[in-house]
Design a protein around this motif. Sequence first.
Motif, PDB file in Angstrom:
ATOM      1  N   TYR A  48       0.841  -1.192   0.000  1.00 50.46           N
ATOM      2  CA  TYR A  48       0.000   0.000   0.000  1.00 50.46           C
ATOM      3  C   TYR A  48       0.878   1.244   0.000  1.00 50.46           C
ATOM      4  CZ  TYR A  48      -3.663  -3.289   1.415  1.00 50.46           C
ATOM      5  OH  TYR A  48      -4.544  -4.346   1.466  1.00 50.46           O
ATOM      6  N   ALA A  49       0.311   2.351  -0.434  1.00 47.43           N
ATOM      7  CA  ALA A  49       1.059   3.604  -0.468  1.00 47.43           C
ATOM      8  C   ALA A  49       1.288   4.161   0.926  1.00 47.43           C
ATOM      9  CB  ALA A  49       0.331   4.633  -1.335  1.00 47.43           C
ATOM     10  N   GLN A  93      11.449   2.234  -0.574  1.00 46.07           N
ATOM     11  CA  GLN A  93      10.937   2.668  -1.876  1.00 46.07           C
ATOM     12  C   GLN A  93      11.807   2.096  -3.005  1.00 46.07           C
ATOM     13  OE1 GLN A  93       8.075   4.392  -2.111  1.00 46.07           O
ATOM     14  NE2 GLN A  93       7.974   4.142   0.119  1.00 46.07           N
TER      15      GLN A  93
END
Length: 221
Positions: free
Chosen positions: A6-7, A221
Amino acid sequence: MAHIRYAGPEAVLDALVDRYPILAPQKEGIRALYELIHQSFASGGKLLVCGNGGSAADALHIVGELMKSFTLPRPINAEAARLLSERFGQEGERLAASLEGALPAVALVENAALSTALQNDVSGGISFAQQVYGLGRPGDVLLCISTSGNAANAVAAAMVAHARGMRVALLSGGTGGKLRPLCDVSVVVGVSETFMVQELHLPVYHALCLMLEYAFFPPAQ
């Protein structure tokens, strides 16, 4: 096994409501519950969780998801790893590699020696309250899980939590019962039948645990 990524916490909450539209009216309450616990963890506090029967099992489930990795890697902090390595060599390094980052949470439902002593000597209804008195500190959060919101031992625990300078949250069904006015944040799912309430509690607290994990252990990331 690959996991959904998920972000961030808000994306977890959006996905929950997409999967369970019946929980849409509770979206703001779930967000408020997340923010309450997040603030406590961020300031060095801990979460105490109580409930009876199936809700006791839910309390244990929540603590299990918070105290170790849920879906994201949680390496321990570099300073703790360094100290283990310096003091205990290769054995310390292996231990550091096995440990996982934890969010401090305690379920108040399994202390049989204490609860039976209280039942025999004082009152069986104050086991949660006694543990809150002994463990709770200002800035901590007590999460009461009660399908009706009327569990007398949880009500007693909530009262003691306020006296200890804690914040109190509720996960319930029906109207939220006697606990709701005692709580700073309430998530009251829109059904009353006990097993149906419990069916909706699980996705709520899974999402809550995921939101906290993404906040404190964000994926690379």
